[in-house]
Write an enzyme that holds these catalytic residues in place. Structure first.
Site, PDB file in Angstrom:
ATOM      1  N   GLY A 101      14.026   1.085  69.703  1.00  0.00           N
ATOM      2  CA  GLY A 101      13.554   1.612  70.980  1.00  0.00           C
ATOM      3  C   GLY A 101      13.252   0.426  71.866  1.00  0.00           C
ATOM      4  O   GLY A 101      14.018  -0.533  71.905  1.00  0.00           O
ATOM      5  N   SER A 138      16.943  -2.513  64.971  1.00  0.00           N
ATOM      6  CA  SER A 138      16.905  -2.847  66.405  1.00  0.00           C
ATOM      7  C   SER A 138      15.548  -3.472  66.796  1.00  0.00           C
ATOM      8  O   SER A 138      15.252  -4.584  66.352  1.00  0.00           O
ATOM      9  CB  SER A 138      17.247  -1.595  67.201  1.00  0.00           C
ATOM     10  OG  SER A 138      17.491  -1.901  68.536  1.00  0.00           O
ATOM     11  N   ALA A 139      14.710  -2.800  67.559  1.00  0.00           N
ATOM     12  CA  ALA A 139      13.403  -3.364  67.933  1.00  0.00           C
ATOM     13  C   ALA A 139      12.572  -3.684  66.686  1.00  0.00           C
ATOM     14  O   ALA A 139      11.843  -4.686  66.648  1.00  0.00           O
ATOM     15  CB  ALA A 139      12.639  -2.396  68.835  1.00  0.00           C
ATOM     16  N   HIS A 155      21.969  -5.925  68.105  1.00  0.00           N
ATOM     17  CA  HIS A 155      23.065  -5.383  68.940  1.00  0.00           C
ATOM     18  C   HIS A 155      23.841  -6.523  69.599  1.00  0.00           C
ATOM     19  O   HIS A 155      24.214  -6.425  70.765  1.00  0.00           O
ATOM     20  CB  HIS A 155      22.530  -4.459  70.047  1.00  0.00           C
ATOM     21  CG  HIS A 155      21.759  -3.278  69.572  1.00  0.00           C
ATOM     22  ND1 HIS A 155      22.332  -2.171  69.015  1.00  0.00           N
ATOM     23  CD2 HIS A 155      20.421  -3.025  69.593  1.00  0.00           C
ATOM     24  CE1 HIS A 155      21.394  -1.283  68.711  1.00  0.00           C
ATOM     25  NE2 HIS A 155      20.228  -1.773  69.047  1.00  0.00           N
ATOM     26  N   GLU A 205      26.292  -5.130  65.395  1.00  0.00           N
ATOM     27  CA  GLU A 205      26.030  -3.785  64.870  1.00  0.00           C
ATOM     28  C   GLU A 205      26.777  -3.577  63.549  1.00  0.00           C
ATOM     29  O   GLU A 205      27.981  -3.830  63.473  1.00  0.00           O
ATOM     30  CB  GLU A 205      26.444  -2.728  65.894  1.00  0.00           C
ATOM     31  CG  GLU A 205      25.557  -2.778  67.127  1.00  0.00           C
ATOM     32  CD  GLU A 205      25.853  -1.672  68.123  1.00  0.00           C
ATOM     33  OE1 GLU A 205      26.912  -1.031  68.033  1.00  0.00           O
ATOM     34  OE2 GLU A 205      25.000  -1.470  69.018  1.00  0.00           O
TER      35      GLU A 205
END
Lengths: 235, 235
Positions: A90, A122-123, A159, A194
């Site tokens: 997020g 991700s985050a 990413h 990714e």
């Protein structure tokens, strides 16, 4: 004795949420555990409840259960007692801001360093690095500090995207942005594509997944490392 | 009585630095003026001197001269006495951090509000909004605040990029990021495509250039506005 997966993304194109990571979860967390989910990064602004529900659904394919940190009265105690922790993606600014606001960033770091299995996507992976200074996210809130968990001795760019050689767009490429980062910060940056993840096993760090990763060091030309490469001493 | 150009980008694909903006500079700044250049955003990490040299070269096609703010002993005095100001693009976190560190952010705002002609490109445009919360840049340094000049009653997202419908990349789109912004911030965001700029003329704000802009409001569907649209009361 850390045990962790730091994944570039939660979801691969054409797959369901966490689908490609599911086969690795029992090896990471063990069997029949309750995993503490940190939903603070709220992708697209969804609520803690909604986000936790998504994680619960995805984890149904394992024998692990999931409980959101917001469901506990005491977030610090939840971390200390957790059998395993997963931080979803997020907005990294929001995630880091909430970790500081709830006073749990040091506790989270200590729990993982002491052996609580951890997964980030991700985050949730970004915060595994020394700072969040190589996030791709928008600064929607101002955290107290950009310093993060430092589970690895470098920064991570999740990413990671190679420059599009056919693009007519003049916004900075990811590589240019990381170059700007290196004018003010000395730690290496791992551009994690990714489908790639970092596996932390005991005190070693390995690149996993099918793809290579791109390594950016201050004042050096970037270079590629193949999957399987040990990145423990990248600094 | 403001007079300003807030441009999405300094450079269009296939053109030289500032090329498409040069024809508008004498109308903005007048003739035979010395323009104060703020090079703090340091694109790609280039030095203040190098960056100022680039601006000097580009301005040779006008009868305006350029002097970098770092060439003055007193940055505050330089702003107060400036006949015109231009803030170049680069990293918005660094730019805002330096404006605060040098104690000149309020002075810059006052000078522009009092009529000193101003041009910004990219990061220099971002700071024209209420906050820098919709920048695309990496947080390479932590500024004291994300609050910026507020020359317009909204936020700006420069280099606005439409979602690529064929992309297999799972990083957030620009639209998703702005949606996340709106969970914590109420002001509208103008997605300013490359080649577009905002013209501030007296107390009015107009969209200029060939393209439409995309308007994002909290809890509303985004929509397009055509070039020439008055955005003075967008809030």
């Amino acid at each position: 004795m850390m045990k962790a997966i730091l994944a570039s993304t939660s979801t691969l194109h054409g797959q369901g949420y966490l689908e490609y990571l599911i086969p690795h979860l029992n090896e990471l967390y063990g069997n029949d555990k309750e995993i503490l989910f940190i939903p603070y990064a709220r992708p697209g602004g969804i609520s803690h409840d909604e986000y936790t529900q998504n994680a619960k659904e995805a984890f149904k394919k394992t024998n692990l259960s999931v409980r959101g940190i917001h469901e506990f009265k005491n977030a610090a105690e939840a971390i200390e007692k957790a059998e395993g922790i997963f931080t979803g993606g997020g907005n990294t600014f929001l995630l880091v801001s909430e970790l500081y606001r709830n006073g749990i960033i040091d506790l989270l770091k200590q729990a993982i360093k002491n052996g609580t299995p951890y997964m980030g996507t991700s985050a949730g992976t970004n915060i595994g690095g020394l700072t969040m200074g190589t996030t791709n996210d928008m600064p929607i809130v101002l955290p107290k500090s950009f310093k993060t968990l430092g589970l690895v001795p470098f920064n991570i760019n999740p990413h990671y995207l190679d420059p599009d050689v056919n693009s007519t767009h003049k916004g900075e490429t990811r590589e240019t942005r990381i170059k700007e980062f290196h004018h003010f910060n000395s730690q290496p940056v791992v551009g994690l594509r990714e489908g790639s993840w970092l596996e932390l096993d005991k005190n070693e760090v390995f690149l996993r997944g099918k793809l290579s990763a791109r390594i950016f060091k201050c004042s050096e030309d970037p270079y590629e490392v193949e999957t399987g490469t040990k990145l423990t001493n990248l600094n």
